[in-house]
Design a protein around this motif. Structure first.
Motif, PDB file in Angstrom:
ATOM      1  N   PRO A   1      -5.572  13.711  -3.953  1.00 43.51           N
ATOM      2  CA  PRO A   1      -7.000  13.387  -3.972  1.00 43.51           C
ATOM      3  C   PRO A   1      -7.268  12.201  -4.896  1.00 43.51           C
ATOM      4  CG  PRO A   1      -6.603  15.722  -4.383  1.00 43.51           C
ATOM      5  CD  PRO A   1      -5.289  15.032  -4.521  1.00 43.51           C
ATOM      6  N   TYR A   2      -8.262  11.411  -4.561  1.00 42.85           N
ATOM      7  CA  TYR A   2      -8.643  10.285  -5.415  1.00 42.85           C
ATOM      8  C   TYR A   2      -9.476  10.802  -6.582  1.00 42.85           C
ATOM      9  CZ  TYR A   2     -10.634   5.828  -6.910  1.00 42.85           C
ATOM     10  OH  TYR A   2     -11.007   4.728  -7.641  1.00 42.85           O
ATOM     11  N   ASN A   3      -9.125  10.379  -7.793  1.00 40.59           N
ATOM     12  CA  ASN A   3      -9.839  10.795  -8.993  1.00 40.59           C
ATOM     13  C   ASN A   3     -10.863   9.725  -9.356  1.00 40.59           C
ATOM     14  OD1 ASN A   3     -10.509  11.135 -11.875  1.00 40.59           O
ATOM     15  ND2 ASN A   3      -8.923  12.719 -11.845  1.00 40.59           N
ATOM     16  N   ILE A   4     -12.147  10.087  -9.337  1.00 43.35           N
ATOM     17  CA  ILE A   4     -13.205   9.102  -9.565  1.00 43.35           C
ATOM     18  C   ILE A   4     -13.289   8.660 -11.023  1.00 43.35           C
ATOM     19  CG2 ILE A   4     -14.584   9.903  -7.619  1.00 43.35           C
ATOM     20  CD1 ILE A   4     -16.335  11.447  -9.596  1.00 43.35           C
ATOM     21  N   TYR A   5     -12.572   9.345 -11.917  1.00 42.90           N
ATOM     22  CA  TYR A   5     -12.598   8.988 -13.335  1.00 42.90           C
ATOM     23  C   TYR A   5     -11.389   8.137 -13.730  1.00 42.90           C
ATOM     24  CZ  TYR A   5     -16.188  12.581 -13.410  1.00 42.90           C
ATOM     25  OH  TYR A   5     -17.314  13.314 -13.145  1.00 42.90           O
ATOM     26  N   THR A   6     -10.211   8.498 -13.244  1.00 35.44           N
ATOM     27  CA  THR A   6      -9.009   7.726 -13.574  1.00 35.44           C
ATOM     28  C   THR A   6      -8.711   6.661 -12.528  1.00 35.44           C
ATOM     29  OG1 THR A   6      -7.515   9.236 -12.393  1.00 35.44           O
ATOM     30  CG2 THR A   6      -8.042   9.762 -14.693  1.00 35.44           C
ATOM     31  N   HIS A   7      -9.378   6.765 -11.375  1.00 34.74           N
ATOM     32  CA  HIS A   7      -9.193   5.833 -10.259  1.00 34.74           C
ATOM     33  C   HIS A   7      -7.749   5.836  -9.757  1.00 34.74           C
ATOM     34  CE1 HIS A   7     -13.218   4.564 -11.182  1.00 34.74           C
ATOM     35  NE2 HIS A   7     -12.859   4.210 -12.401  1.00 34.74           N
ATOM     36  N   GLU A   8      -7.169   7.012  -9.766  1.00 34.90           N
ATOM     37  CA  GLU A   8      -5.835   7.214  -9.218  1.00 34.90           C
ATOM     38  C   GLU A   8      -5.927   8.186  -8.048  1.00 34.90           C
ATOM     39  OE1 GLU A   8      -3.856   8.751 -12.622  1.00 34.90           O
ATOM     40  OE2 GLU A   8      -3.334   6.780 -13.434  1.00 34.90           O
ATOM     41  N   GLY A   9      -4.933   8.146  -7.179  1.00 34.74           N
ATOM     42  CA  GLY A   9      -4.925   9.043  -6.039  1.00 34.74           C
ATOM     43  C   GLY A   9      -5.148   8.299  -4.737  1.00 34.74           C
ATOM     44  N   TYR A  10      -5.285   9.048  -3.658  1.00 37.84           N
ATOM     45  CA  TYR A  10      -5.266   8.440  -2.323  1.00 37.84           C
ATOM     46  C   TYR A  10      -6.494   8.762  -1.463  1.00 37.84           C
ATOM     47  CZ  TYR A  10      -3.684   7.446   2.432  1.00 37.84           C
ATOM     48  OH  TYR A  10      -3.597   6.978   3.717  1.00 37.84           O
ATOM     49  N   LEU A  11      -6.689  10.030  -1.097  1.00 44.02           N
ATOM     50  CA  LEU A  11      -7.736  10.385  -0.138  1.00 44.02           C
ATOM     51  C   LEU A  11      -9.084  10.559  -0.835  1.00 44.02           C
ATOM     52  CD1 LEU A  11      -8.509  11.042   2.765  1.00 44.02           C
ATOM     53  CD2 LEU A  11      -7.810  13.417   2.355  1.00 44.02           C
ATOM     54  N   ARG A  12     -10.109   9.867  -0.335  1.00 40.53           N
ATOM     55  CA  ARG A  12     -11.421   9.894  -0.973  1.00 40.53           C
ATOM     56  C   ARG A  12     -12.424  10.735  -0.176  1.00 40.53           C
ATOM     57  NH1 ARG A  12     -12.108   4.110  -3.962  1.00 40.53           N
ATOM     58  NH2 ARG A  12     -13.998   5.167  -4.642  1.00 40.53           N
TER      59      ARG A  12
ATOM     60  N   ILE B   1     -11.519   7.843   4.641  1.00 43.34           N
ATOM     61  CA  ILE B   1     -11.622   6.849   3.574  1.00 43.34           C
ATOM     62  C   ILE B   1     -10.509   7.089   2.560  1.00 43.34           C
ATOM     63  CG2 ILE B   1     -13.200   5.665   2.023  1.00 43.34           C
ATOM     64  CD1 ILE B   1     -14.352   6.078   4.827  1.00 43.34           C
ATOM     65  N   THR B   2      -9.629   6.110   2.395  1.00 42.06           N
ATOM     66  CA  THR B   2      -8.536   6.218   1.433  1.00 42.06           C
ATOM     67  C   THR B   2      -8.611   5.075   0.424  1.00 42.06           C
ATOM     68  OG1 THR B   2      -7.002   4.919   2.801  1.00 42.06           O
ATOM     69  CG2 THR B   2      -7.068   7.304   3.176  1.00 42.06           C
ATOM     70  N   ALA B   3      -7.874   5.235  -0.682  1.00 40.43           N
ATOM     71  CA  ALA B   3      -7.893   4.222  -1.740  1.00 40.43           C
ATOM     72  C   ALA B   3      -6.876   3.114  -1.501  1.00 40.43           C
ATOM     73  CB  ALA B   3      -7.637   4.878  -3.093  1.00 40.43           C
ATOM     74  N   THR B   4      -5.868   3.397  -0.672  1.00 39.43           N
ATOM     75  CA  THR B   4      -4.847   2.400  -0.350  1.00 39.43           C
ATOM     76  C   THR B   4      -4.521   2.496   1.135  1.00 39.43           C
ATOM     77  OG1 THR B   4      -2.906   3.826  -0.685  1.00 39.43           O
ATOM     78  CG2 THR B   4      -3.848   2.762  -2.652  1.00 39.43           C
ATOM     79  N   ALA B   5      -3.681   1.589   1.601  1.00 43.14           N
ATOM     80  CA  ALA B   5      -3.272   1.593   3.008  1.00 43.14           C
ATOM     81  C   ALA B   5      -1.952   2.335   3.216  1.00 43.14           C
ATOM     82  CB  ALA B   5      -3.162   0.155   3.514  1.00 43.14           C
ATOM     83  N   ASP B   6      -1.561   3.166   2.256  1.00 44.42           N
ATOM     84  CA  ASP B   6      -0.328   3.945   2.382  1.00 44.42           C
ATOM     85  C   ASP B   6      -0.519   5.109   3.361  1.00 44.42           C
ATOM     86  OD1 ASP B   6       0.837   2.306   0.443  1.00 44.42           O
ATOM     87  OD2 ASP B   6       0.092   3.577  -1.191  1.00 44.42           O
ATOM     88  N   HIS B   7       0.596   5.803   3.650  1.00 46.33           N
ATOM     89  CA  HIS B   7       0.595   7.017   4.485  1.00 46.33           C
ATOM     90  C   HIS B   7      -0.004   6.772   5.871  1.00 46.33           C
ATOM     91  CE1 HIS B   7       1.732   9.151   0.857  1.00 46.33           C
ATOM     92  NE2 HIS B   7       0.625   8.738   0.247  1.00 46.33           N
ATOM     93  N   ALA B   8       0.317   5.630   6.443  1.00 40.53           N
ATOM     94  CA  ALA B   8      -0.214   5.304   7.768  1.00 40.53           C
ATOM     95  C   ALA B   8       0.230   6.320   8.816  1.00 40.53           C
ATOM     96  CB  ALA B   8       0.227   3.899   8.174  1.00 40.53           C
ATOM     97  N   ASP B   9       1.438   6.870   8.657  1.00 43.67           N
ATOM     98  CA  ASP B   9       1.933   7.837   9.635  1.00 43.67           C
ATOM     99  C   ASP B   9       1.110   9.121   9.623  1.00 43.67           C
ATOM    100  OD1 ASP B   9       2.872   8.299   7.036  1.00 43.67           O
ATOM    101  OD2 ASP B   9       4.625   9.423   7.744  1.00 43.67           O
TER     102      ASP B   9
END
Length: 411
Positions: free
Chosen positions: A122-133, A151-159
């Motif tokens: 999960p994306y952490n709104i305080y540390t700004h780390e993680g993936y799924l928002r 909505i994700t934080a990066t373009a990783d895990h495309a599969d």
């Protein structure tokens, strides 16, 4: 539309949500609807007390399953759902929500089950780390169209995203899936398109017209009430006029107004929305519209440089409202009428005070539309006759005409 005497029947058909005590989305659901709508009327009457006494009320047609959009958040414990009241770090399951359609529940259950089998952080709104928002669900209320946004934080895990999209499409749960990447720190359910599957454009039938809009653009979340707002605005406009529509979006008000206008000019910052507005205008019998993607204040100055004039201005700004700059530049186009569509009573009240600095005016009619039952939010439309312009004030803060004149025309 339901009238005051129909509230008893409307309330009798409604059962409060099972999540009432833990959800922050419907803070007024425990109040009788008659109390909700009268509280909203009182609020707007107080905001407009210096300008008009009577407020027309258009209550909600439905108290449940009225929304065409819901946002589900992926929390730190890898749960998908709505944020808990007073605890934005955690969610509760969306099962049984009364806002969106029952079809949204089937989509939600499938996505929740899929995510439980994955290792997405999960994306952490305080540390700004993680993936799924976020996961966003949108649907048409008049056509069998449902689209999901991931909505994700990066373009990783495309599969993984590809697998989820394929499952949703193959099970006929949705007509399209849109993957967006949001690298910004702001906690918003939006992003830049990474990939799309199926058809991610939605359509809504309103006022005998079809409004097409991309998944990523704004559209009113309660189309039934939006249609009543359209008809109200049309009733306040004399046919055959020249109209300027500020913050026109995909043409929600522009297109029906253009049917009876001599000419309509719409401006909106979003290029996607303007492209949709141009397409929506193709169903009009005459080609009497122009739509420009530009900052509203800049486009107003460009219109002044071109010595354009408009008899009527329609403004439907975001919650922040208008600005003194917009009012000054708008008045230099010599309008006689302003129809202000507001989703924020506080900015509306402030803007009317600002308008009074530059122009004598009279509020001829005001109406509220309950797009958002069970909340404190309400849509207000104010019909304003613009009288004598205070030119010394309007022109005292004029900038050089050469500034802010660039515009973007989408072909």
């Amino acid at each position: 539309m339901p009238q005051m005497m129909d509230f008893e029947d409307l309330e009798a058909s409604f059962t409060p949500c099972m999540h009432l005590n833990e959800c922050q989305g419907c803070p007024r659901m425990s109040d009788a609807y008659s109390q909700q709508i009268m509280a909203k009327k009182s609020y707007i009457q107080d905001a407009l007390k210096d300008y008009i006494a009577h407020i027309t009320v258009f209550p909600a047609e439905k108290l449940q399953f009225h929304r065409n959009k819901v946002d589900w958040w992926y929390d730190g414990e890898k749960h998908l759902g709505f944020r808990k009241k007073g605890d934005i770090r955690h969610t509760f399951k969306n099962e049984g929500c009364l806002l969106a359609s029952k079809a949204s529940q089937d989509v939600y259950k499938h996505i929740e089950s899929f995510l439980a089998q994955q290792q997405l952080t999960p994306y952490n709104i305080y540390t700004h780390e993680g993936y799924l928002r976020y996961v966003i669900y949108r649907e048409s209320k008049s056509l069998p169209q449902r689209v999901v946004g991931i909505i994700t934080a990066t373009a990783d895990h495309a599969d993984v995203i590809q697998s989820l999209a394929t499952q949703l499409m193959e099970n006929n749960l949705v007509s399209g899936v849109c993957w967006l990447v949001n690298t910004r720190y702001a906690d918003t359910s939006e992003g830049d398109i990474q990939q799309q599957w199926g058809d991610c454009t939605l359509k809504e039938n309103m006022s005998e017209l079809v409004f097409e809009y991309p998944f990523t653009t704004f559209f009113q979340t309660n189309p039934q009430m939006a249609e009543h707002a359209q008809k109200f605005v049309l009733s306040r406009v004399t046919p055959g006029k020249t109209i300027l529509d500020l913050f026109c979006g995909v043409g929600t008000f522009s297109i029906p107004l253009a049917k009876q206008a001599d000419y309509l000019f719409g401006v909106e910052l979003s290029k996607e929305a303007i492209q949709a507005a141009k397409k929506n205008a193709q169903q009009l019998p005459t080609r009497n519209t122009t739509f420009i993607a530009n900052d509203v204040a800049k486009q107003l100055q460009q219109l002044e440089v071109e010595k354009r004039k408009f008899e009527i201005v329609v403004a439907d700004p975001p919650r922040a409202g208008l600005s003194k700059k917009i009012f000054r530049r708008m008045l230099r186009l010599f309008p006689k009428q302003l129809i202000y569509i507001s989703c924020n009573p506080e900015s509306l009240q402030r803007d009317l005070k600002w308008l009074a600095e530059y122009c004598d005016f009279e509020v001829k009619h005001a109406a509220i539309f309950d797009f958002f039952p069970h909340t404190d939010h309400v849509e207000t439309i104010v019909d304003i006759t613009l009288n004598e312009i205070k030119w010394n004030k309007v022109n005292s803060e004029r900038r050089r005409p050469s500034e802010d004149t660039a515009s973007v025309e989408l072909k």
